[in-house]
Design a protein around this motif. Sequence first.
Motif, PDB file in Angstrom:
ATOM      1  N   GLY A  14       0.825  -1.213   0.000  1.00  0.00           N
ATOM      2  CA  GLY A  14       0.000   0.000   0.000  1.00  0.00           C
ATOM      3  C   GLY A  14       0.852   1.253   0.000  1.00  0.00           C
ATOM      4  N   ARG A  15       1.942   1.236   0.718  1.00  0.00           N
ATOM      5  CA  ARG A  15       2.835   2.395   0.759  1.00  0.00           C
ATOM      6  C   ARG A  15       3.539   2.573  -0.585  1.00  0.00           C
ATOM      7  NH1 ARG A  15       4.874   0.366   6.128  1.00  0.00           N
ATOM      8  NH2 ARG A  15       3.442   1.265   7.600  1.00  0.00           N
ATOM      9  N   GLU A  16       3.863   1.474  -1.242  1.00  0.00           N
ATOM     10  CA  GLU A  16       4.505   1.552  -2.559  1.00  0.00           C
ATOM     11  C   GLU A  16       3.575   2.204  -3.566  1.00  0.00           C
ATOM     12  OE1 GLU A  16       7.454   1.627  -5.064  1.00  0.00           O
ATOM     13  OE2 GLU A  16       7.681   0.896  -3.023  1.00  0.00           O
ATOM     14  N   ALA A  17       2.283   1.906  -3.483  1.00  0.00           N
ATOM     15  CA  ALA A  17       1.310   2.522  -4.389  1.00  0.00           C
ATOM     16  C   ALA A  17       1.241   4.029  -4.137  1.00  0.00           C
ATOM     17  CB  ALA A  17      -0.058   1.879  -4.193  1.00  0.00           C
ATOM     18  N   LEU A  22       2.666   9.653  -5.788  1.00  0.00           N
ATOM     19  CA  LEU A  22       3.377  10.899  -5.476  1.00  0.00           C
ATOM     20  C   LEU A  22       4.452  11.189  -6.521  1.00  0.00           C
ATOM     21  CD1 LEU A  22       3.692  13.212  -3.444  1.00  0.00           C
ATOM     22  CD2 LEU A  22       5.283  11.794  -2.180  1.00  0.00           C
ATOM     23  N   GLU A  23       5.156  10.172  -6.980  1.00  0.00           N
ATOM     24  CA  GLU A  23       6.177  10.338  -8.020  1.00  0.00           C
ATOM     25  C   GLU A  23       5.533  10.786  -9.328  1.00  0.00           C
ATOM     26  OE1 GLU A  23       9.866  10.621  -9.568  1.00  0.00           O
ATOM     27  OE2 GLU A  23       9.445  10.085  -7.488  1.00  0.00           O
ATOM     28  N   ALA A  24       4.371  10.221  -9.683  1.00  0.00           N
ATOM     29  CA  ALA A  24       3.662  10.606 -10.906  1.00  0.00           C
ATOM     30  C   ALA A  24       3.199  12.059 -10.815  1.00  0.00           C
ATOM     31  CB  ALA A  24       2.474   9.672 -11.142  1.00  0.00           C
ATOM     32  N   ALA A  25       2.707  12.478  -9.661  1.00  0.00           N
ATOM     33  CA  ALA A  25       2.246  13.863  -9.485  1.00  0.00           C
ATOM     34  C   ALA A  25       3.419  14.819  -9.592  1.00  0.00           C
ATOM     35  CB  ALA A  25       1.549  14.020  -8.133  1.00  0.00           C
ATOM     36  N   THR A  26       4.578  14.449  -9.051  1.00  0.00           N
ATOM     37  CA  THR A  26       5.771  15.290  -9.135  1.00  0.00           C
ATOM     38  C   THR A  26       6.230  15.426 -10.578  1.00  0.00           C
ATOM     39  OG1 THR A  26       6.427  14.498  -6.944  1.00  0.00           O
ATOM     40  CG2 THR A  26       8.109  15.593  -8.234  1.00  0.00           C
ATOM     41  N   GLN A  27       6.235  14.328 -11.351  1.00  0.00           N
ATOM     42  CA  GLN A  27       6.639  14.366 -12.760  1.00  0.00           C
ATOM     43  C   GLN A  27       5.689  15.233 -13.557  1.00  0.00           C
ATOM     44  OE1 GLN A  27       9.423  13.370 -14.103  1.00  0.00           O
ATOM     45  NE2 GLN A  27      10.129  12.541 -12.141  1.00  0.00           N
TER      46      GLN A  27
END
Length: 186
Positions: A14-17, A22-27
């Motif tokens: 769940g934390r990995e998801a 968060l990484e996608a939103a930053t990109q």
Amino acid sequence: MEAITTLNLPTAAGREAIRQDLEAATQAFLSSGGKVQEVEGFERTRPLPGRREVPRSKAPIKRNRGLPKKHRLTLEHEQELIAIIRQAAAAGQSQSAAREAAGIGQLLFMSLCLENNIRFMKAGDARQIANRERAKTSKAKRDALAPKVAAYAHMGIIACAAMLKISDGHVRRIARENGIVMKGCQ
């Protein structure tokens, strides 16, 4: 907000998801022209050691307890304290004022008072005595003014008060106490 159930408990998967979201939103933010601004902040310092890491001292802690107290009074010193307490009681001081004047503790003070039959007045009694003393001095002052009031009695109360520089109430009281008949008060 979602309720936590056994299906959505925080797990490694769940934390990995959440990290991927968060990484996608930053990109997406950076690709749309956004910039990351770095600010000066907290510099990490070495963490404080835990309680278990504190080194134990080799020798046990010794406390300086000072000299032992002298619990016994000499006969001369006891007689001096009794004299101080008796003087304070005779002067009408309170127990706490007498104890502070003697410079002793409450237990010793009370035992000396009981052993030597020293009695202090209660606070109400002291006020009554002070009021009686004040009443005596006031009566003496009025008695001293009585002959003058008798001499000016023919002038009336207001004129007599002005001549003696006292209030007309005082003139009335002096006349009443001494049987003086004032002009206009027959």
